[in-house]
Motif scaffolding. Structure first.
Motif, PDB file in Angstrom:
ATOM      1  N   ILE A  39       0.866  -1.175   0.000  1.00  0.00           N
ATOM      2  CA  ILE A  39       0.000   0.000   0.000  1.00  0.00           C
ATOM      3  C   ILE A  39       0.905   1.228   0.000  1.00  0.00           C
ATOM      4  N   THR A  41       1.090   5.766  -1.094  1.00  0.00           N
ATOM      5  CA  THR A  41       0.328   6.998  -1.302  1.00  0.00           C
ATOM      6  C   THR A  41       0.897   7.848  -2.438  1.00  0.00           C
ATOM      7  N   GLU A  62      -2.581  -7.373  -9.135  1.00  0.00           N
ATOM      8  CA  GLU A  62      -3.582  -6.305  -9.013  1.00  0.00           C
ATOM      9  C   GLU A  62      -2.890  -4.987  -8.731  1.00  0.00           C
ATOM     10  N   TYR A  64      -4.610  -1.048  -7.897  1.00  0.00           N
ATOM     11  CA  TYR A  64      -5.805  -0.211  -7.884  1.00  0.00           C
ATOM     12  C   TYR A  64      -5.643   0.908  -6.866  1.00  0.00           C
ATOM     13  N   GLU A  65      -6.480   1.931  -7.016  1.00  0.00           N
ATOM     14  CA  GLU A  65      -6.443   3.097  -6.145  1.00  0.00           C
ATOM     15  C   GLU A  65      -7.789   3.257  -5.460  1.00  0.00           C
ATOM     16  N   THR A  66      -7.764   3.517  -4.177  1.00  0.00           N
ATOM     17  CA  THR A  66      -8.972   3.841  -3.422  1.00  0.00           C
ATOM     18  C   THR A  66      -8.635   4.935  -2.431  1.00  0.00           C
ATOM     19  N   GLU A  67      -9.391   6.000  -2.475  1.00  0.00           N
ATOM     20  CA  GLU A  67      -9.258   7.105  -1.523  1.00  0.00           C
ATOM     21  C   GLU A  67      -7.822   7.603  -1.373  1.00  0.00           C
ATOM     22  N   LYS A  69      -5.072   6.031  -1.894  1.00  0.00           N
ATOM     23  CA  LYS A  69      -4.113   4.987  -1.541  1.00  0.00           C
ATOM     24  C   LYS A  69      -4.017   4.009  -2.705  1.00  0.00           C
ATOM     25  N   TYR A  70      -2.806   3.614  -3.007  1.00  0.00           N
ATOM     26  CA  TYR A  70      -2.538   2.715  -4.124  1.00  0.00           C
ATOM     27  C   TYR A  70      -2.193   1.339  -3.574  1.00  0.00           C
ATOM     28  N   HIS A  71      -2.887   0.348  -4.061  1.00  0.00           N
ATOM     29  CA  HIS A  71      -2.746  -1.026  -3.574  1.00  0.00           C
ATOM     30  C   HIS A  71      -2.162  -1.894  -4.688  1.00  0.00           C
TER      31      HIS A  71
END
Length: 81
Positions: A39, A41, A62, A64-67, A69-71
């Motif tokens: 994870i 940023t 995988e 992906y980005e959420t809020e 944060k990049y995972h």
């Protein structure tokens, strides 16, 4: 957050090139086919980690980005030696 991984790396707050350098170090202690969850940023980490995976032949399962944060979920490559 995924639950099927062997190690986790918190790279939040780190700027390029630190997330990639930490990933390289984390993968070094994993066995072949083990999964690393990362994870971060840094918005540049998406492009950087995709390139790192392609160059090193580690499989980026995988990204992906959420809020903000990049995972990333990365499978350590199998050695061909």
């Amino acid at each position: 957050m995924p639950s099927n991984y062997d190690a986790e790396l918190d790279a939040m707050g780190l700027a390029c090139p630190l997330p990639v350098l930490r990933i390289r170090k984390a993968l070094a202690v994993l066995s072949e086919n083990q999964i690393l969850y990362v994870i971060a940023t840094d918005p540049g980490s998406l492009k950087d980690i995709q390139a790192f995976s392609r160059i090193t032949k580690n499989e980026l399962l995988e990204a992906y980005e959420t809020e903000g944060k990049y995972h990333f979920i990365i499978r350590k490559r199998v050695s061909t030696n």
